[in-house]
Design an enzyme around this catalytic site. Structure first.
Site, PDB file in Angstrom:
ATOM      1  N   ASN A   9      12.712   4.698   1.899  1.00  0.00           N
ATOM      2  CA  ASN A   9      11.403   4.672   1.244  1.00  0.00           C
ATOM      3  C   ASN A   9      11.155   6.093   0.758  1.00  0.00           C
ATOM      4  O   ASN A   9      10.857   6.989   1.543  1.00  0.00           O
ATOM      5  CB  ASN A   9      10.347   4.236   2.271  1.00  0.00           C
ATOM      6  N   ARG A  90      12.794   0.554  -0.953  1.00  0.00           N
ATOM      7  CA  ARG A  90      11.436   0.057  -1.223  1.00  0.00           C
ATOM      8  C   ARG A  90      10.999   0.610  -2.575  1.00  0.00           C
ATOM      9  O   ARG A  90      10.979   1.820  -2.779  1.00  0.00           O
ATOM     10  CB  ARG A  90      10.477   0.532  -0.139  1.00  0.00           C
ATOM     11  N   HIS A 179       1.989  -4.107  -1.272  1.00  0.00           N
ATOM     12  CA  HIS A 179       2.182  -4.414   0.157  1.00  0.00           C
ATOM     13  C   HIS A 179       2.718  -5.838   0.315  1.00  0.00           C
ATOM     14  O   HIS A 179       2.552  -6.456   1.371  1.00  0.00           O
ATOM     15  CB  HIS A 179       0.869  -4.343   0.969  1.00  0.00           C
ATOM     16  N   ARG A 240      -7.894   6.558  -1.161  1.00  0.00           N
ATOM     17  CA  ARG A 240      -8.157   5.853  -2.426  1.00  0.00           C
ATOM     18  C   ARG A 240      -9.496   5.134  -2.370  1.00  0.00           C
ATOM     19  O   ARG A 240      -9.863   4.586  -1.329  1.00  0.00           O
ATOM     20  CB  ARG A 240      -7.063   4.827  -2.708  1.00  0.00           C
ATOM     21  N   GLU A 383       7.951  -3.643   7.544  1.00  0.00           N
ATOM     22  CA  GLU A 383       8.445  -3.739   6.167  1.00  0.00           C
ATOM     23  C   GLU A 383       9.937  -3.440   6.088  1.00  0.00           C
ATOM     24  O   GLU A 383      10.651  -4.032   5.283  1.00  0.00           O
ATOM     25  CB  GLU A 383       7.642  -2.778   5.277  1.00  0.00           C
TER      26      GLU A 383
END
Ligand code: ADP
Length: 395
Positions: A9, A90, A179, A240, A383
Site C-alpha cells: 500500500n 492497493r 474502502h 477530511r 484489507e
C-alpha cells in the site's frame, strides 16, 4: 508451504507492506516505511515476535522496498523460502473501467496514469509503488486491487450526481465509492459470523478509521455508499470534511481568494476532526472532552451527528437492516462512538447491549441486545487479507 502474497500500500511518503497467506488467513509479517524522502525516514518490520526498526534517510520508494527486504534479511528470513506467488497492490481509484483485480502490465500502468486526475493524491503514489515493485520483483505477477471495485455496479440512482449529464459523462463524474475492499470483506465476515447466507442479509457497514465511510448492502451487493467521486465525501473524517455545501468552495475561491490547491489541502488535510478540534486520535479527543475542551466536544458532536444521519438515511434506502457492523480503528475500538451513534434508535429496531459494547474483547463480536431486531457487530477489517485473496483468485 502455503502460497504467500506480498501486499503493498504505497502512499506519497510511505510504503506499508504485509506478507499474507490467503488460504489460511495468516499474516506472516508486516511493516511500514515512513517519511520517505525526508531525513527522518524510518522502516519497521514485525516478523513473529521480532520487531526491527531502522532510522535514517530513505531517499525514494525503491530504496524503501529494498530497505524492507534488508530488514527481512536482518531478521534471518529468506524471502525465497516463503512461497511468494504474487504482489498485490492497493490502488485507490480504478475509474470506470478498472474494477476487477488486474494483472499489471505496461498498458494497465498507462491506464492508471490516465486516472491520476481523478485521484491526484492517491493514484500517483500507487503507480509509483507498482513500478518500483515490478523492478525489484520482476518475476512475480503484480496485481492491482481497487478500492472502488466493490461499488462498480452501484444502482444508477445512487451513483449519479444531479448535474448536467453530458458534463458528468465527459469528465467521468459519478459516485465511485472507496474502502470497497473493506466493506466487501466485512459484510462477508458478518454473514459468516451469523451463519447466514450473504444473499439473505441487508447490512449497513460503518468503516470508521482516519478515513471513514458507510455502505448499505442488500444481499451482498452495495446499494449506496458515502464516498463519491473522491474519498472526501460523506462522514466527518480525521482530516477530511466529508459532506460540505459545494457553495462553500465557490465562496472560498471567489470571496476569500483561496486557490484550488489551497482549498483542496484545506478540505483533505485541515478539515474533519483536525479542523474542528485540532486532533484526529479519538483517544485524545475523549481526554480533551473530559478536561472541558469545547472545540473537542464540538468536533465529536459534529462527527456523531453526521454518522447518525447516514445510519438513518441508509435504513431508509434499505427499508430495514438485519445487521449494522462497526469496523476500522475507531469502529473496532471506541465503545463510546458506537454507543453515541446508536443511542435512541430502539424505535428503528437497533438496540445495543451496553455491557457487550463496553467489553474490551477483540475480534469479531456481537454487541446488540438479545431483543434487538437488528444485530450489531464489531468486525475487524483486514484489507490486506482481502487483497491477497483477490490476487489468488486471479492466479
Ligand atoms: P486508517 O484510515 O489510517 O487506516 P485506522 O482504521 O487505523 O485508520 O484508524 C485509526 C484511528 O483509529 C486513530 O486515529 C484513532 O482515532 C482510532 N483509534 C485507534 N485505536 C483506538 C482506541 N483504542 N480507541 C479509540 N480510537 C482508536
Amino acid at each position: 508451504m502455503s502460497d504467500t502474497v506480498l501486499v503493498l500500500n504505497s502512499g506519497s511518503s510511505s510504503l506499508k507492506y504485509q506478507l499474507v497467506q490467503p488460504e489460511t488467513g495468516t499474516s506472516l509479517a508486516h511493516g511500514i516505511v515512513e517519511r520517505i524522502g525526508e531525513e527522518s525516514s524510518s522502516a519497521t518490520l514485525t516478523l513473529g515476535n521480532n520487531e526491527i526498526r531502522r532510522d535514517g534517510r530513505i531517499a525514494d520508494h525503491e530504496t524503501a522496498l529494498r530497505t524492507a527486504f534488508d530488514l527481512f534479511a536482518e531478521a534471518g528470513q529468506n524471502l525465497d523460502d516463503l512461497g511468494l506467488v504474487a504482489v498485490g497492490h492497493r490502488v485507490v481509484h480504478g475509474g470506470q473501467d478498472l474494477y476487477r483485480p488486474t494483472v499489471v502490465d505496461d498498458a494497465v500502468i498507462a491506464k492508471l496514469e490516465e486516472l491520476s486526475p481523478l485521484a491526484p493524491l492517491h493514484n500517483p503514489p500507487a503507480v509509483l509503488g507498482i513500478e518500483v515493485a515490478r523492478r525489484v520483483l520482476p518475476d512475480l505477477p503484480h496485481i492491482a486491487v481497487f478500492d472502488t471495485a466493490f461499488f462498480h455496479d452501484l444502482p444508477a440512482a445512487a451513483a449519479t450526481y444531479a448535474m448536467d449529464r453530458e458534463l458528468a459523462s465527459r469528465w467521468k463524474i459519478r459516485r465511485y465509492g472507496f474502502h470497497g475492499t473493506s466493506h466487501q470483506y466485512v459484510s462477508q465476515q458478518a454473514a459468516a459470523f451469523l451463519g447466514a447466507p450473504l444473499e439473505s442479509l441487508n447490512q449497513i457497514v460503518l468503516h470508521l478509521g482516519n478515513g471513514a465511510s458507510v455502505s448499505a448492502i442488500a444481499g451482498g451487493r452495495p446499494v449506496d455508499t458515502s464516498m463519491g467521486l473522491t474519498p472526501m465525501e460523506g462522514l466527518v473524517m480525521g482530516t477530511r470534511s466529508g459532506d460540505i455545501d459545494p457553495g462553500v468552495l465557490v465562496y472560498l475561491w471567489r470571496t476569500a481568494g483561496m486557490g484550488v490547491e489551497e482549498i483542496e489541502t484545506m478540505l483533505n488535510r485541515h478539515a474533519g476532526m483536525y479542523g474542528l478540534g485540532g486532533e484526529i486520535d479519538f483517544r485524545v479527543v475523549h481526554q480533551r472532552i473530559e478536561s472541558g475542551d469545547e472545540a473537542a466536544q464540538l468536533a465529536y458532536d459534529v462527527y456523531i451527528h453526521r454518522l447518525r444521519k447516514y445510519i438513518g438515511a441508509y435504513l431508509a434506502v434499505l427499508g430495514h437492516t438485519d445487521v449494522v457492523t462497526f469496523t476500522a480503528g475507531v469502529g473496532e475500538n471506541d465503545a463510546q462512538v458506537r454507543r453515541d451513534a446508536l443511542t435512541g434508535l430502539a424505535p428503528l429496531g437497533i438496540e445495543l447491549d451496553e455491557h457487550l459494547n463496553e467489553s474490551p474483547a477483540r475480534g469479531a463480536r456481537l454487541i446488540s441486545a438479545d431483543k434487538s431486531p437488528t444485530t450489531v457487530l464489531v468486525i475487524p477489517t483486514n484489507e490486506e487479507l482481502a487483497i491477497a485473496r483477490a490476487c489468488l483468485a486471479v492466479l
